[in-house]
Design a protein around this motif. Structure first.
Motif, PDB file in Angstrom:
ATOM      1  N   ILE A 252       0.788  -1.366  -0.079  1.00 44.44           N
ATOM      2  CA  ILE A 252      -0.232   0.005  -0.202  1.00 44.44           C
ATOM      3  C   ILE A 252       0.779   1.237  -0.079  1.00 44.44           C
ATOM      4  O   ILE A 252       2.025   1.216   0.904  1.00 44.44           O
ATOM      5  N   HIS A 253       0.755   1.460  -1.225  1.00 45.48           N
ATOM      6  CA  HIS A 253       1.877   3.582  -0.955  1.00 45.48           C
ATOM      7  C   HIS A 253       1.310   4.372  -0.673  1.00 45.48           C
ATOM      8  O   HIS A 253       0.126   4.965  -0.788  1.00 45.48           O
ATOM      9  N   LEU A 254       2.174   4.485   0.890  1.00 40.86           N
ATOM     10  CA  LEU A 254       1.701   5.902   1.459  1.00 40.86           C
ATOM     11  C   LEU A 254       2.911   6.658   1.358  1.00 40.86           C
ATOM     12  O   LEU A 254       3.897   5.679   1.927  1.00 40.86           O
TER      13      LEU A 254
ATOM     14  N   ARG B  16      -8.468   5.640   0.554  1.00 39.08           N
ATOM     15  CA  ARG B  16      -8.652   5.095  -0.862  1.00 39.08           C
ATOM     16  C   ARG B  16      -7.396   4.079  -1.241  1.00 39.08           C
ATOM     17  O   ARG B  16      -7.490   3.212  -1.981  1.00 39.08           O
ATOM     18  N   LYS B  17      -5.990   4.058  -0.592  1.00 41.36           N
ATOM     19  CA  LYS B  17      -5.599   3.815  -0.706  1.00 41.36           C
ATOM     20  C   LYS B  17      -5.374   2.137  -0.121  1.00 41.36           C
ATOM     21  O   LYS B  17      -5.256   0.923  -0.407  1.00 41.36           O
TER      22      LYS B  17
ATOM     23  N   SER C 297     -10.609   0.009   4.342  1.00 45.63           N
ATOM     24  CA  SER C 297     -10.350   1.783   4.365  1.00 45.63           C
ATOM     25  C   SER C 297     -11.493   1.270   6.380  1.00 45.63           C
ATOM     26  O   SER C 297     -11.724   2.689   6.670  1.00 45.63           O
TER      27      SER C 297
END
Length: 211
Positions: free
Chosen positions: A128-130, A179-180, A185
């Motif tokens: 998960i690209h944060l 969203r990611k 979520s």
């Protein structure tokens, strides 16, 4: 000290920095663009960035914090205040690095040492690209699972209580994280009139009923 964006990126590629102070009005490129390039670089995506600029517009401040900046200081500035803010950001980064290295909550895994997040829903972990700010916010929520945290508490813990940050910055980052997270979520719950809570319980129960 670099005099332009090109020189800054060259130094970032060849040297190691614990924190970066960045102007928006660089002669050859916007500081926002440099920040975006830094976040795409594996060695600097987690490096704290403080914007030090003559731009005092609210829109610029919101843009900087939405991108994940640690702080935003408007010129002219007090040197002692800048020194205090830099030291505070470095202490916070060091504290996070030395805190719980890994958290596994439900089907979410968070690694503080690398600031990487993974969904464990499938056969293989999904990255998960944060942004650094999004990770720190999610990590703080998950670390305080089932506790309702106010926006003020989140601002203080993740932004360091900077007077330039607004409550809506928390909401903007929460929306981006949700969203990611996709199907995960639901781990982040809104508590009307209070703030936010991280909880795997309701999400797990929903998943069990659907099975």
């Amino acid at each position: 000290m670099a005099s332009n964006a090109r020189e800054a990126m060259e130094r970032l590629a060849s040297e190691s920095f614990s924190l970066v102070i960045l102007d928006i009005n660089l002669p050859d490129q916007s500081g926002f663009e440099v920040f975006t390039e830094m976040q795409a670089h594996k060695n600097y995506k987690s490096t704290p960035v403080i914007f030090l600029t003559a731009q005092s517009e609210i829109s610029s401040k919101i843009a900087a914090f939405s991108m994940g900046a640690e702080d935003y200081i408007v010129k002219p500035f007090n040197a002692l205040e800048l020194k205090a803010r830099v030291e505070a950001k470095l202490r916070r980064a060091d504290s996070l690095a030395r805190s719980n290295v890994s958290l596994c909550k439900g089907q979410l895994q968070l690694d503080a040492s690398t600031q990487r997040a993974y969904s464990l829903e499938g056969a293989e972990p999904r990255a998960i690209h944060l942004t650094p700010r999004e990770f720190n916010l999610l990590f703080f929520l998950a670390k305080n699972e089932e506790h309702v945290l106010t926006r003020a508490q989140l601002l203080d813990a993740v932004w360091g209580g900077s007077g330039e940050v607004f409550d809506r910055a928390v909401d903007t980052h929460i929306s981006a994280i949700r969203r990611k997270l996709g199907s995960l979520s639901g781990y982040i719950q809104s508590v009307p009139g209070a703030g936010y809570r991280f909880s795997c319980l309701k999400h797990s129960q929903s998943g069990s009923k659907a099975a």
